[in-house]
Each structure stands twice: as C-alpha cells, then as structure tokens.
Write a protein that holds these residues in place. Structure first.
Motif, PDB file in Angstrom:
ATOM      1  N   ILE A  94      19.432   6.116 -28.075  1.00  5.97           N
ATOM      2  CA  ILE A  94      20.776   6.702 -28.083  1.00  5.97           C
ATOM      3  C   ILE A  94      21.050   7.380 -26.741  1.00  5.97           C
ATOM      4  O   ILE A  94      22.194   7.473 -26.306  1.00  5.97           O
ATOM      5  CB  ILE A  94      20.964   7.679 -29.269  1.00  5.97           C
ATOM      6  N   GLU A  95      20.004   7.833 -26.065  1.00  9.82           N
ATOM      7  CA  GLU A  95      20.162   8.360 -24.700  1.00  9.82           C
ATOM      8  C   GLU A  95      19.732   7.359 -23.634  1.00  9.82           C
ATOM      9  O   GLU A  95      20.398   7.228 -22.613  1.00  9.82           O
ATOM     10  CB  GLU A  95      19.334   9.649 -24.518  1.00  9.82           C
ATOM     11  N   SER A  96      18.631   6.647 -23.890  1.00  9.34           N
ATOM     12  CA  SER A  96      18.064   5.840 -22.804  1.00  9.34           C
ATOM     13  C   SER A  96      18.782   4.506 -22.609  1.00  9.34           C
ATOM     14  O   SER A  96      18.505   3.807 -21.644  1.00  9.34           O
ATOM     15  CB  SER A  96      16.562   5.621 -23.019  1.00  9.34           C
ATOM     16  N   SER A  97      19.708   4.157 -23.529  1.00  9.79           N
ATOM     17  CA  SER A  97      20.563   2.990 -23.271  1.00  9.79           C
ATOM     18  C   SER A  97      22.011   3.332 -23.610  1.00  9.79           C
ATOM     19  O   SER A  97      22.386   3.458 -24.772  1.00  9.79           O
ATOM     20  CB  SER A  97      20.126   1.768 -24.096  1.00  9.79           C
ATOM     21  N   LYS A  98      22.809   3.437 -22.569  1.00  9.59           N
ATOM     22  CA  LYS A  98      24.225   3.760 -22.799  1.00  9.59           C
ATOM     23  C   LYS A  98      24.956   2.566 -23.395  1.00  9.59           C
ATOM     24  O   LYS A  98      25.970   2.724 -24.076  1.00  9.59           O
ATOM     25  CB  LYS A  98      24.861   4.212 -21.491  1.00  9.59           C
ATOM     26  N   VAL A  99      24.431   1.360 -23.145  1.00  8.36           N
ATOM     27  CA  VAL A  99      25.023   0.166 -23.757  1.00  8.36           C
ATOM     28  C   VAL A  99      24.804   0.238 -25.270  1.00  8.36           C
ATOM     29  O   VAL A  99      25.727   0.032 -26.061  1.00  8.36           O
ATOM     30  CB  VAL A  99      24.396  -1.130 -23.169  1.00  8.36           C
ATOM     31  N   PHE A 100      23.578   0.583 -25.671  1.00  2.00           N
ATOM     32  CA  PHE A 100      23.277   0.700 -27.107  1.00  2.00           C
ATOM     33  C   PHE A 100      24.128   1.793 -27.747  1.00  2.00           C
ATOM     34  O   PHE A 100      24.759   1.581 -28.788  1.00  2.00           O
ATOM     35  CB  PHE A 100      21.787   0.991 -27.329  1.00  2.00           C
ATOM     36  N   SER A 101      24.174   2.974 -27.127  1.00  2.00           N
ATOM     37  CA  SER A 101      24.879   4.081 -27.789  1.00  2.00           C
ATOM     38  C   SER A 101      26.375   3.796 -27.877  1.00  2.00           C
ATOM     39  O   SER A 101      26.994   4.065 -28.910  1.00  2.00           O
ATOM     40  CB  SER A 101      24.590   5.425 -27.119  1.00  2.00           C
TER      41      SER A 101
END
Ligand code: AMP
Ligand code: GLY
Length: 373
Positions: free
Chosen positions: A99-106
């Motif tokens: 949720i923090e380490s991938s802005k694409v995912f979040s």
C-alpha cells in the motif's frame, strides 16, 4: 519482555522511548538505533535492511517483540521472515506494505473499492505517459511507483516540467527500479493532514491526527524535505471529520486489503487532503509518520506494548486507546544544506540544558568524543 525497535530515526527514538515506559518492557534493544536511543535501549550494530542479521539478533537476545519503524524493512519482508521463524513482530507483511511501496497498487486498490482519493493514472510505458500528460492541466503530480525516500513525488507547474519529471524517472532512471512505473495524479488543494490508525486487519482504532511541514524554509517555501516539523492537534480537525475519515477511508481500506488477500496489521498512515470538509487520500504509508510520531506518541496514555500485542493477537476491539488533549509542536533541526548536500559529523551540545517540557528525539546521531565527531 525484551523489545527490539528497528530503525535509527527520530520516529524510532520516540517509539523506543514510549515502549520503554511500559511495565512489560524489561529490556530494550534497537538496531541500529542512534546516540539518543542509547539512553533507552541497547544499540545493536545491525542495519535496518539486514533481515538475516536482525533475525539472528532476535534469536541471540531472545527478543519477545520486534517493532518496525520505517518503510524499507517492511518492503524488504522483515515481518514475513520474523513470523516464519516464530517471532512476534509489529508491522504489516511485505504484500500488505505494498500500500506504500507501490503507488500503482495503492491507486488501483482505492479506485476498485471506491475509496475517496486523488484520481490516478498508472503507466509503465513512457510514450503513453507522455501522451497522457498532454491532456492534463498543471499543476500535475508525478509519483514514482516504488519507495524513493520521500523524493519520488514531483509537482510540476507546467506540462514541460511534467515531461521532464517522467523522463527522469522512466528513462534516466533517477530513482532506479522505483521509477520504472509512474502514477500521474490529480492535484488536490485544501488542508493536508496525517491520520494514523492501529489495526489488527479487521478492527481499526484511530489515534490523534497531526500535520507536518514538508518544505525547508519558513513560510512554506523551498524544496520538500523528509519533514521539518509537525504539530498536533490540527485546528481544523474535529470528531465529525474523524468519523468521516474512519468510515469512508481507513476502515474501507483495511477491509479492501483483507479482501485482496493482504491482511494488514500494524499502523496505517493516511496522508489526506481535506477539501471543503471532504477528506481524500493523497497517499498511504505502511508505518507511522516522521516527524508526526514525535508529537503524537507523547499524547498517548495507553500502554503502547498492550496496544501492539492487541494488534498482533487480533483483539484490538478489546482495548481502549486513550490520548490526552495536550498540544505538541515538533521542530526538526538539520545540518545546513539539507535537503540538498550537507555535512554530517558536527557536534551537538546543550541538550541537557533545555527546559523540562522540551523533549529531544534524535535521528541518525552517533556518540563521539567531545570535540570530535
Ligand atoms: P507524498 O510523498 O506522496 O506525501 O508527497 C509529498 C507531498 O506532495 C505531500 O505531502 C503533498 O503536500 C504533496 N502532494 C502529493 N500528492 C499530491 C496531490 N495529489 N495533490 C496535492 N499535493 C500533493
Ligand atoms: N511525514 C511524512 C512521512 O512520514 O512520510
């Protein structure tokens, strides 16, 4: 209990200071820690990203509870490794910490679950990103997908500057693999606020909100930093707004993560923009904020060890978490030149001559001989 705090920043100093106040804490350790933390914990010379070294220390010192302060070890899978080896650890797993380490995912998660946020468009193809930029009105927010020590966000005042930003991230690889994918985000205006919750993956408990100052100079001028100061409570915050944030953002996000098979336990940090009383997500972080923690944790009345154990043991609904009503202001003192290049190794003096109601938390300081660095 023997407690290990992983990290060396002022947030980790504050965590160690607070945890040490618990009657349950019999011995405190920190890795790698800093000179200030030496007052509350034994320093272990192990880097926060050294998973195997930390695991060995947990075994050698028979650590009962390990607390992870910063994002890099979380993204590095420290929690997964500790859990696999039967150690009790506070923080989200690698998959949940995305949720923090991938802005694409979040960004995709928030959109899929209808959680109010700045609108996002994700790109792994430079040409497509460049085409999309032409359709956007400045200011345009460009974010590297991965972790970039707080430097991966560029707010471009023109389409040309935005083009340069994506070129730097996607083609010149200014942030390495972190910038291979980018998110182009809607620019939000309003009041910015950091909102932290404790969660066991199902139950979500609010803490108290804080604001941080990101720019280096007075009057909110100059380049962004890791944070020059913070305060709590924000004057524009009230309980109604807190309930809206919990109901529309924090609880749905924890449920969404569980739904996606990424059960999230630990603290979740919502970086929010409040526009005309409507809160929206700018970003999520998988840990507490720095320098916000330094003003938030002094307000906590409940034993932090008890809260962390309740999170780990899935019984957060059984514990009452209380904060006092005091206001705190935090000021960061950094070496001249920061956030550009700056010198380290200067002696710091006078800390024992401060007023009693001033607390000092250290970041990356080292003990040295007087007069030597
Ligand atoms: P971040 O690292 O995502 O916290 O971004 C650094 C700072 O840039 C934030 O604290 C905001 O002040 C600003 N920022 C990031 N995203 C946005 C956005 N979508 N709209 C307005 N400001 C933003
Ligand atoms: N205060 C900003 C952060 O911790 O990311």
């Amino acid at each position: 209990m023997k407690i290990l705090v992983v990290g060396s920043g002022a947030r980790e100093h504050t965590l160690a200071w607070k945890l040490a106040q618990s009657p349950k804490a019999t011995e405190m350790f920190t890795a790698p820690g800093n000179a200030g933390m030496a007052k509350v914990a034994q320093l272990l010379d192990i880097k926060a990203e050294d998973n195997e070294g930390l695991l060995k220390a947990a075994k050698d010192f028979k650590i009962d509870l390990t607390v992870i302060g910063s994002e890099a070890p979380l993204a590095n899978g420290i929690v997964d490794l500790f859990e696999k080896n039967g150690f009790i650890v506070f923080g989200p797993t690698k998959k949940a910490a995305e949720i923090e380490s991938s802005k694409v995912f979040s960004g995709a998660l928030l959109e899929k679950h209808g959680i109010p946020s700045a609108k996002n468009a994700a790109f792994s193809d430079y040409k497509k990103a460049a085409e999309y930029l032409k359709t956007q009105k400045p200011p345009i927010v460009i974010k590297a997908d991965g972790l970039a020590e707080g430097k991966g966000v560029i707010i471009a005042e023109s389409v040309e500057d935005a083009q340069k930003a994506i070129e730097g991230m996607m083609q010149s690889k200014a942030f390495g693999a972190s910038g291979e994918r980018v998110v182009i985000q809607e620019y939000l205006t309003g009041r910015e606020m950091s909102f932290f919750v404790f969660t066991d993956g199902k139950n979500v408990a609010p803490t108290v909100p804080a604001c941080d100052y990101k720019r280096i100079y007075d009057g909110d001028k100059g380049p962004n930093t890791g944070g020059m100061g913070s305060y709590t409570p924000p004057p524009f915050f009230n309980d109604v707004m807190g309930n809206i944030i919990m109901k529309t953002i924090m609880q749905p996000t924890i449920l969404a993560l569980a739904d996606e098979g990424r059960l999230y336990k630990g603290t979740l940090y919502g970086g929010l923009m409040i526009t005309n009383n409507v809160p929206k997500v700018i970003e999520f972080n998988a840990r507490l904020g720095d320098p916000e923690t330094q003003v938030v944790l002094p307000r906590l009345k409940t034993d932090l060890v008890d809260i962390m154990l309740a999170v780990i043991e899935n019984r957060l609904d059984k514990i009452k978490i209380e904060f006092d009503d005091n206001a705190y202001v935090g000021v960061v003192m950094a070496s001249g030149g920061y956030p550009g290049s700056y010198k380290t190794g200067y002696p710091i003096s006078g800390l024992d001559e401060l007023d009693k109601d001033i607390m000092v938390f250290h970041a990356r300081t080292k003990a040295g001989e007087k007069g030597k660095s």
